[in-house]
Design a protein around this motif. Structure first.
Motif, PDB file in Angstrom:
ATOM      1  N   GLN A  66       0.823  -1.211   0.000  1.00 43.74           N
ATOM      2  CA  GLN A  66       0.000   0.000   0.000  1.00 43.74           C
ATOM      3  C   GLN A  66       0.857   1.262   0.000  1.00 43.74           C
ATOM      4  O   GLN A  66       0.499   2.264  -0.624  1.00 43.74           O
ATOM      5  N   LEU A  67       2.016   1.207   0.681  1.00 48.72           N
ATOM      6  CA  LEU A  67       2.899   2.370   0.701  1.00 48.72           C
ATOM      7  C   LEU A  67       3.577   2.604  -0.639  1.00 48.72           C
ATOM      8  O   LEU A  67       4.021   3.723  -0.932  1.00 48.72           O
ATOM      9  N   LEU A  68       3.704   1.575  -1.457  1.00 48.51           N
ATOM     10  CA  LEU A  68       4.363   1.718  -2.755  1.00 48.51           C
ATOM     11  C   LEU A  68       3.446   2.306  -3.816  1.00 48.51           C
ATOM     12  O   LEU A  68       3.854   2.397  -4.978  1.00 48.51           O
ATOM     13  N   ALA A  69       2.240   2.689  -3.439  1.00 44.73           N
ATOM     14  CA  ALA A  69       1.297   3.298  -4.386  1.00 44.73           C
ATOM     15  C   ALA A  69       0.914   4.679  -3.878  1.00 44.73           C
ATOM     16  O   ALA A  69      -0.168   4.872  -3.306  1.00 44.73           O
ATOM     17  N   PRO A  70       1.798   5.690  -4.027  1.00 40.63           N
ATOM     18  CA  PRO A  70       1.503   7.031  -3.494  1.00 40.63           C
ATOM     19  C   PRO A  70       0.370   7.702  -4.247  1.00 40.63           C
ATOM     20  O   PRO A  70       0.092   7.407  -5.416  1.00 40.63           O
ATOM     21  N   SER A  71      -0.273   8.605  -3.563  1.00 42.70           N
ATOM     22  CA  SER A  71      -1.366   9.356  -4.163  1.00 42.70           C
ATOM     23  C   SER A  71      -0.814  10.460  -5.066  1.00 42.70           C
ATOM     24  O   SER A  71       0.120  11.172  -4.704  1.00 42.70           O
ATOM     25  N   THR A  72      -1.390  10.572  -6.264  1.00 41.85           N
ATOM     26  CA  THR A  72      -0.972  11.602  -7.223  1.00 41.85           C
ATOM     27  C   THR A  72      -2.127  12.530  -7.587  1.00 41.85           C
ATOM     28  O   THR A  72      -2.075  13.194  -8.631  1.00 41.85           O
ATOM     29  N   GLU A  73      -3.150  12.580  -6.757  1.00 40.39           N
ATOM     30  CA  GLU A  73      -4.273  13.466  -7.025  1.00 40.39           C
ATOM     31  C   GLU A  73      -3.829  14.928  -6.941  1.00 40.39           C
ATOM     32  O   GLU A  73      -3.084  15.315  -6.050  1.00 40.39           O
ATOM     33  N   ALA A  74      -4.305  15.713  -7.872  1.00 48.08           N
ATOM     34  CA  ALA A  74      -3.889  17.118  -7.942  1.00 48.08           C
ATOM     35  C   ALA A  74      -4.310  17.890  -6.696  1.00 48.08           C
ATOM     36  O   ALA A  74      -3.546  18.721  -6.177  1.00 48.08           O
ATOM     37  N   ALA A  75      -5.488  17.614  -6.188  1.00 49.15           N
ATOM     38  CA  ALA A  75      -5.967  18.335  -5.001  1.00 49.15           C
ATOM     39  C   ALA A  75      -5.087  18.045  -3.791  1.00 49.15           C
ATOM     40  O   ALA A  75      -4.779  18.949  -2.999  1.00 49.15           O
ATOM     41  N   PHE A  76      -4.665  16.793  -3.660  1.00 53.18           N
ATOM     42  CA  PHE A  76      -3.806  16.444  -2.521  1.00 53.18           C
ATOM     43  C   PHE A  76      -2.412  17.033  -2.676  1.00 53.18           C
ATOM     44  O   PHE A  76      -1.825  17.529  -1.703  1.00 53.18           O
ATOM     45  N   PRO A 248      -2.037   5.641   0.612  1.00 51.20           N
ATOM     46  CA  PRO A 248      -1.517   6.397  -0.538  1.00 51.20           C
ATOM     47  C   PRO A 248      -1.082   7.818  -0.165  1.00 51.20           C
ATOM     48  O   PRO A 248      -0.007   8.287  -0.582  1.00 51.20           O
ATOM     49  N   GLU A 249      -1.909   8.508   0.622  1.00 51.10           N
ATOM     50  CA  GLU A 249      -1.536   9.856   1.050  1.00 51.10           C
ATOM     51  C   GLU A 249      -0.317   9.828   1.971  1.00 51.10           C
ATOM     52  O   GLU A 249       0.571  10.690   1.886  1.00 51.10           O
ATOM     53  N   THR A 250      -0.270   8.840   2.862  1.00 48.22           N
ATOM     54  CA  THR A 250       0.887   8.702   3.741  1.00 48.22           C
ATOM     55  C   THR A 250       2.158   8.478   2.942  1.00 48.22           C
ATOM     56  O   THR A 250       3.216   9.037   3.249  1.00 48.22           O
ATOM     57  N   LEU A 254       5.589  10.805   2.907  1.00 47.21           N
ATOM     58  CA  LEU A 254       6.916  10.251   3.171  1.00 47.21           C
ATOM     59  C   LEU A 254       7.867  10.525   2.008  1.00 47.21           C
ATOM     60  O   LEU A 254       9.050  10.826   2.215  1.00 47.21           O
ATOM     61  N   ALA A 255       7.365  10.434   0.782  1.00 46.90           N
ATOM     62  CA  ALA A 255       8.205  10.731  -0.384  1.00 46.90           C
ATOM     63  C   ALA A 255       8.629  12.196  -0.389  1.00 46.90           C
ATOM     64  O   ALA A 255       9.780  12.530  -0.716  1.00 46.90           O
TER      65      ALA A 255
END
Length: 277
Positions: A66-76, A248-250, A254-255
């Motif tokens: 789950q950590l290897l799939a970061p969130s890429t949403e523009a709003a976030f 994903p947001e976490t 971290l990245a």
């Protein structure tokens, strides 16, 4: 070719000492440390079997996936960028405040080369010890009561703890400065203030800057964690999304922390290389 030197008749060569000697204090010290480590493992009752069990390994594997799939949403990402700059600003401002305050306290806390110690040396060193003995997280938790939630508490927490660290390092650097230039000015009747300004500080200034840059590297990591207690920045976002198990947001937070730390480390290394030229 040079021939190997032959030992003289009166020369005595000793064999290397044994690995353990009953009269060797260092050997007994090492044995005591090893015994303390063994007793620590025994007293903690660490359950390694549960840690490496199939169920635990399966859970850790799912967590890592789950950590290897970061969130890429523009709003976030739009909310993540201001947190990155807020963390960077906290580390820069906290380090600058600490460098100024640490240098001010380092003067009475140190003994100038070739001069007598100030009457304020003991109290100043006690103050530095007290400031750095309290971790940044504890300072932030205490300051949240008066400064409230947000980056102000985190910045002040970094400044207070780092003042104790830099003040002690600055004082040691001043005391270890070569005494020659200071002695030459004192012989001509120059006062202690001008001796400090023109003989001591120019010698230790590169070292002081190097210490400050090193603590900035540490503070960028600390600033990223201080938000866990509500002190703003990336840490606050990390605590929020991790508490809700939003992996994903976490992962994106971290990245961002990793990129920020690497960038600050690179800038610090380049700055120290320029100072050494």
């Amino acid at each position: 070719m040079n021939e190997p030197r032959r030992p003289a008749a009166n020369e005595v060569y000793r064999l290397p000492p044994p690995l353990f000697d009953a009269r060797c204090k260092a050997c007994w010290f090492v044995l005591a440390v090893v015994a303390l480590v063994v007793l620590s493992f025994w007293s903690l009752d660490l359950q390694w079997g549960r840690f490496v069990s199939a169920q635990a390994l399966d859970r850790m594997g799912q967590f890592l996936l789950q950590l290897l799939a970061p969130s890429t949403e523009a709003a976030f990402l739009l909310r993540l960028v201001p947190a990155v700059f807020e963390t960077l600003a906290m580390s820069v401002l906290g380090t600058l405040l600490a460098a100024v305050a640490g240098l001010v306290i380092a003067f009475p806390a140190s003994r100038l080369p070739g001069a007598e110690a100030s009457v304020w040396r003991g109290p100043a060193r006690l103050l530095l010890n007290a400031l750095r003995s309290i971790p940044e997280l504890v300072w932030a938790a205490l300051l949240l009561v008066s400064a409230g939630l947000g980056p102000l508490a985190g910045t002040l927490a970094l400044a207070l703890h780092t003042t104790g660290v830099l003040g002690r390092l600055f004082a040691e650097a001043i005391e270890n400065a070569p005494p020659g230039p200071a002695f030459a000015l004192r012989v001509r009747g120059v006062g202690e203030g001008r001796v400090l300004m023109w003989a001591v500080l120019p010698q230790v200034l590169p070292q002081l800057v190097s210490y400050t840059l090193y603590r900035w590297e540490n503070n960028i990591r600390a600033a990223a964690v201080l938000g866990v207690v509500g002190a703003g920045g990336l840490g606050q976002m990390l605590a929020f999304h991790l508490g809700l198990f939003q992996m994903p947001e976490t992962s994106s937070v971290l990245a961002a922390m990793l990129v920020l730390v690497l960038a600050v480390d690179a800038v610090s290394v380049l700055a120290r290389e320029r100072l050494m030229r």
